[in-house]
Design a protein around this motif. Structure first.
Motif, mmCIF file in Angstrom:
data_model
loop_
_atom_site.group_PDB
_atom_site.id
_atom_site.type_symbol
_atom_site.label_atom_id
_atom_site.label_comp_id
_atom_site.label_asym_id
_atom_site.label_seq_id
_atom_site.Cartn_x
_atom_site.Cartn_y
_atom_site.Cartn_z
ATOM 1 N N UNK A 65 -44.835 11.963 67.784
ATOM 2 C CA UNK A 65 -44.078 11.258 68.818
ATOM 3 C C UNK A 65 -43.568 9.920 68.293
ATOM 4 N N UNK A 66 -44.428 9.183 67.568
ATOM 5 C CA UNK A 66 -44.014 7.890 67.010
ATOM 6 C C UNK A 66 -42.881 8.071 66.001
ATOM 7 N N UNK A 67 -43.005 9.113 65.174
ATOM 8 C CA UNK A 67 -41.958 9.380 64.182
ATOM 9 C C UNK A 67 -40.635 9.720 64.871
ATOM 10 N N UNK A 68 -40.728 10.487 65.975
ATOM 11 C CA UNK A 68 -39.517 10.852 66.708
ATOM 12 C C UNK A 68 -38.850 9.621 67.311
ATOM 13 N N UNK A 71 -37.188 7.668 64.539
ATOM 14 C CA UNK A 71 -35.959 8.338 64.100
ATOM 15 C C UNK A 71 -34.831 8.127 65.102
ATOM 16 N N UNK A 72 -35.177 8.164 66.419
ATOM 17 C CA UNK A 72 -34.169 7.963 67.454
ATOM 18 C C UNK A 72 -33.607 6.547 67.385
ATOM 19 N N UNK A 73 -34.506 5.552 67.218
ATOM 20 C CA UNK A 73 -34.064 4.167 67.121
ATOM 21 C C UNK A 73 -33.169 3.963 65.899
ATOM 22 N N UNK A 78 -27.837 3.210 63.548
ATOM 23 C CA UNK A 78 -26.806 3.687 62.629
ATOM 24 C C UNK A 78 -25.496 3.947 63.379
ATOM 25 N N UNK A 79 -25.620 4.507 64.593
ATOM 26 C CA UNK A 79 -24.426 4.786 65.387
ATOM 27 C C UNK A 79 -23.715 3.482 65.764
#
Length: 462
Positions: A65-68, A71-73, A78-79
């Motif tokens: 969950x922390x990795x997800x 990655x989302x942040x 990046x966007x």
């Protein structure tokens, strides 16, 4: 939760199996207690293994969950960065549509060509041909006390202007731009007999680097976005803060902080204007801009150090505090209409209001500076009749609290004006308009003069 339920069921199954296994063990004369001890130890070992597996799975789920989330942040960052870079790339492309590129610098241009046909009359005296008062409204120069003039008509293209801009690529982390703007107003060199030639003048010249501006542009105390849609050069001049000057300005979001060129204007005991030229501290301006779908609003404050020296009046050196507050904005009224306004009040603001209608200060009996208190404002309503036709009505007012015993009665006490226009745009960059204006000026001694003006203008913006 599912693993916990599995553990409970497994434990119950093991206990049931233990009970069933005890019966044949008794029949075979084995040591029941020893077998039960072994079975219990086996059960406890299995339970411990299941608990350990459950802990590992929960820990793994937390790590996933922390990795997800990370990655989302990272994806969102990046966007955002890609959008920022795209905007930086897009801006030079837009400029290249109007200009050209030299190395890392894009040079672009803008401006407009405008023809004004103006016919005006004044009740208090004749305005000489070639005078700037015949080009646009200057409230402090409306003639007072003379014979009424007839209708004087002039054609002029002097307001036409050109703007040069540059944008230099100095890396994605910084933005470096500049602007130089020229027109032909308020300059000598022309006449109405043969050539109607006029010298160009510098309106704006500034550099911007990230949040900083260095150069000459509109005073931070002025909100250009609130000005009415008028054919006259300014329109509601008596109630308008209007000043361009050199400065250093810092902008962060809606906040603007600036140090700007100082200049003290003083009314002599005879009512004349004296430019002291002895200023030591800049004018300090703070401003905040608010905006939304409803429109925009600006609040600005200014602090000034007014100063004279002995060589100005022979009365020694002196200084005084000048200050002012201004609130202005543009409010949307439905999908098409808008309301624009400005209100300004302060002490020692003379040169900032209405093209220096009155001065910043007068001299008292001891030869010291006495700042002149003023208040002013305007309101304008614009209505769009269609996509090609629009109209504005506007009015403004100015009042000065002159120390009459120190300035004589020949200085301006108040001034006001009203205007109405209709503007037709057959194509987006072209405006063809008709405007009527009435303006009045009253002196401290009670004398007054008015100006009436009819103006037809054609303007092509590029």
């Amino acid at each position: 939760m599912a693993i916990g339920r599995m553990n409970t069921a497994f434990r119950m199954a093991l206990l049931a199996g233990t009970c069933l296994a005890a019966t044949p063990a008794a029949a075979q004369d084995e040591d029941v207690d020893a077998r039960l001890d072994r079975l219990e130890a086996l059960v406890m070992g299995l339970i411990e293994r299941l608990d350990a597996q459950q802990g590992e799975m929960e820990s793994q789920q937390a790590e996933n969950a922390a990795a997800a989330q990370a990655a989302l942040a990272e994806t969102r960052a990046m966007q955002a960065r890609q959008e920022e870079l795209a905007a930086q790339i897009d801006d030079p492309k837009k400029q290249e549509d109007k200009g050209f590129r030299v190395g890392n610098t894009t040079v672009s241009y803008a401006g407009y060509v405008k023809l004004d046909a103006i016919s005006q009359r004044t009740s208090g005296g004749q305005v000489e041909t070639g005078s700037i008062v015949r080009d646009f409204l200057i409230p402090g120069a409306i003639p007072v006390g003379g014979e009424a003039s007839g209708w004087d008509t002039d054609f002029s293209a002097r307001q036409s202007r050109i703007i040069f801009k540059t944008s230099t690529d100095v890396g994605a982390e910084h933005a470096l731009n500049s602007q130089i703007e020229l027109d032909f107003m308020v300059t000598p060199g022309g006449d109405e007999r043969i050539s109607n030639s006029y010298q160009p003048r510098l309106r704006q010249a500034f550099i911007t680097y990230d949040n900083w501006l260095f150069g000459q542009t509109w005073s931070t105390f002025q909100n250009v976005g609130a000005l009415p849609d008028s054919l006259d050069f300014i329109g509601t001049t008596p109630g308008t803060v209007f000043d361009r000057q050199p400065m250093i300005r810092y902008t962060n979001g809606g906040l603007m902080l600036a140090v700007e060129q100082p200049e003290t204007t003083v009314t002599s005991p005879t009512g004349s204007r004296v430019l002291a030229g002895d200023d030591t501290l800049p004018d300090f301006v703070a401003r905040y801009n608010f905006g939304g779908t409803w429109g925009s609003l600006t609040a600005a404050g200014i602090l000034r150090n007014l100063r004279i020296s002995d060589d100005d009046f022979g009365t020694g050196d002196d200084s005084a505090l000048g200050y002012g507050l201004s609130l202005s904005g543009k409010i949307a009224l439905g999908d098409k209409d808008d309301f624009r306004f400005m209100g300004t009040v302060g002490d020692g603001l003379g040169r900032y209001i209405g093209l220096n209608i009155v001065n910043d200060a007068a001299l008292d009996g001891d030869g010291d500076l006495d700042p002149i208190f003023t208040y002013s404002g305007f309101a304008a309503y614009r209505h769009l009749w269609s996509d090609k036709l629009r109209s504005s009505v506007a009015g403004s007012y100015f009042k000065a609290d002159n120390p009459v015993l120190l300035t004589s009665g020949s200085v301006t006490d108040e001034s006001w004006n009203v205007l109405a226009n209709i503007i037709y745009s057959p194509s987006r960059p072209i405006d063809i308009g008709l405007e009527y204006m009435y303006a009045e000026r009253t002196l401290e001694n009670g004398e007054a003069g008015n100006l009436q003006k009819i103006q037809v203008s054609t303007k092509y913006s590029f």
